[in-house]
Design an enzyme around this catalytic site. Structure first.
Site, PDB file in Angstrom:
ATOM      1  N   HIS A 194      -2.577  26.141 -31.067  1.00  0.00           N
ATOM      2  CA  HIS A 194      -2.917  24.730 -31.235  1.00  0.00           C
ATOM      3  C   HIS A 194      -2.286  24.151 -32.498  1.00  0.00           C
ATOM      4  CE1 HIS A 194      -6.911  25.890 -29.069  1.00  0.00           C
ATOM      5  NE2 HIS A 194      -5.914  25.714 -28.207  1.00  0.00           N
ATOM      6  N   HIS A 243       1.206  22.908 -37.876  1.00  0.00           N
ATOM      7  CA  HIS A 243       1.534  24.315 -37.726  1.00  0.00           C
ATOM      8  C   HIS A 243       0.653  24.935 -36.652  1.00  0.00           C
ATOM      9  CE1 HIS A 243      -1.881  24.135 -40.521  1.00  0.00           C
ATOM     10  NE2 HIS A 243      -2.246  25.298 -40.001  1.00  0.00           N
TER      11      HIS A 243
END
Length: 282
Positions: A138, A227
């Site tokens: 995610h 990230h």
């Protein structure tokens, strides 16, 4: 894996409340860290369902405790807005190789979501690729925060309105980075987006912030660094992990980059996932 997440939440894989090493102040000693609710280790059987990858004897029975990012309150539901990411098949072996080379240098690392020691998975390449790099990752577009049940429909509706019909774009994950969560109880090994897709993701974060602000929810970091996180360790081991990452990333054969298409935005509230946006093909 869904059963595992449903039972234990997704605190270790969700790094939306992480602070990059370069932006941190001095770490808080373990003796002064605030007490958090501890969860028992997840059943190992959840990691190896029938007809999957074999014997549960592969895993060590002892796992570190999980920590909630905020206290549980009856009637509250955790909301998490994110971009789902899957590492392309062509890049899985390269990413797995980096993790395998890093593991002996930082033996405290565990893979996200599963709470399995990375060094144990490294004994079997099939399991390493399945659990460590084969999961859905995610990119967080907002903090994971609690909302009340009466806010759910409003939050989902406004997110869909703000984020409707985005165009497809490419996301470049091209920098290994180390992050620490806000209370410095967990360290994450991540791959950061620093070029392709960064501008688009920041615009989406801004839209999520607008919805959060209207619901009196905490907004994201002022200078977000999108990230995905692949591994974690208890406590603040950012110094040793950063040194190990820098050492391995200097080797050309291990400096990996992968690119994937933006696939949409989802919002998970409690154990229910909502599709937030539909993609345009042009």
């Amino acid at each position: 894996m869904e059963a595992l997440i449903a039972s234990y939440g997704d605190d270790s894989s969700d790094s939306d409340s992480e602070v990059p090493l370069s932006a941190r102040t001095d770490a808080v000693p373990a003796s002064k860290q605030s007490t958090a609710t501890k969860l028992p280790p997840p059943p190992v059987s959840l990691l190896t369902p029938p007809n999957s990858i074999g014997s549960t004897d592969f895993f060590q029975p002892s796992q570190p405790s999980r920590l909630r990012s905020f206290p549980h309150v009856e009637g509250n539901y955790a909301v998490h807005v994110y971009i789902p990411v899957h590492i392309p098949p062509a890049s899985k072996k390269e990413v797995a190789l980096f993790l395998k080379q890093l593991s002996p240098l930082v033996p405290d690392l565990h893979v996200v979501d599963a709470d399995v020691p990375l060094h144990i998975l490294c004994q079997d390449e099939q399991k390493l690729e399945q659990f460590a790099v084969g999961s859905e990752f995610h990119v967080s577009l907002g903090r994971t925060v609690p909302i009340r049940v009466h806010q759910i429909d409003s939050v989902v509706s406004m997110l869909r309105q703000k984020l409707q019909s985005p165009r497809r774009y490419w996301i470049d994950f091209n920098k290994w980075e180390v992050f620490v969560n806000d209370d410095q109880t967990r360290t994450f090994l991540s791959i950061e987006v620093v070029t392709g897709g960064l501008a688009e993701i920041k615009k989406q974060i801004h839209s999520v912030d607008e919805v959060y602000r209207l619901h009196n929810l905490p907004q994201f970091y002022e200078d977000p660094r999108p990230h995905i996180s692949l591994a974690w360790a208890l406590g603040d081991i950012s110094g040793s992990l950063k040194r190990a990452v820098d050492e391995e990333a200097r080797r050309p054969v291990l400096k990996r980059v992968f690119t994937c298409k933006f696939s949409g935005i989802e919002c998970k509230i409690g154990n229910k996932a909502y599709k937030i946006c539909k993609l345009s093909d042009d």
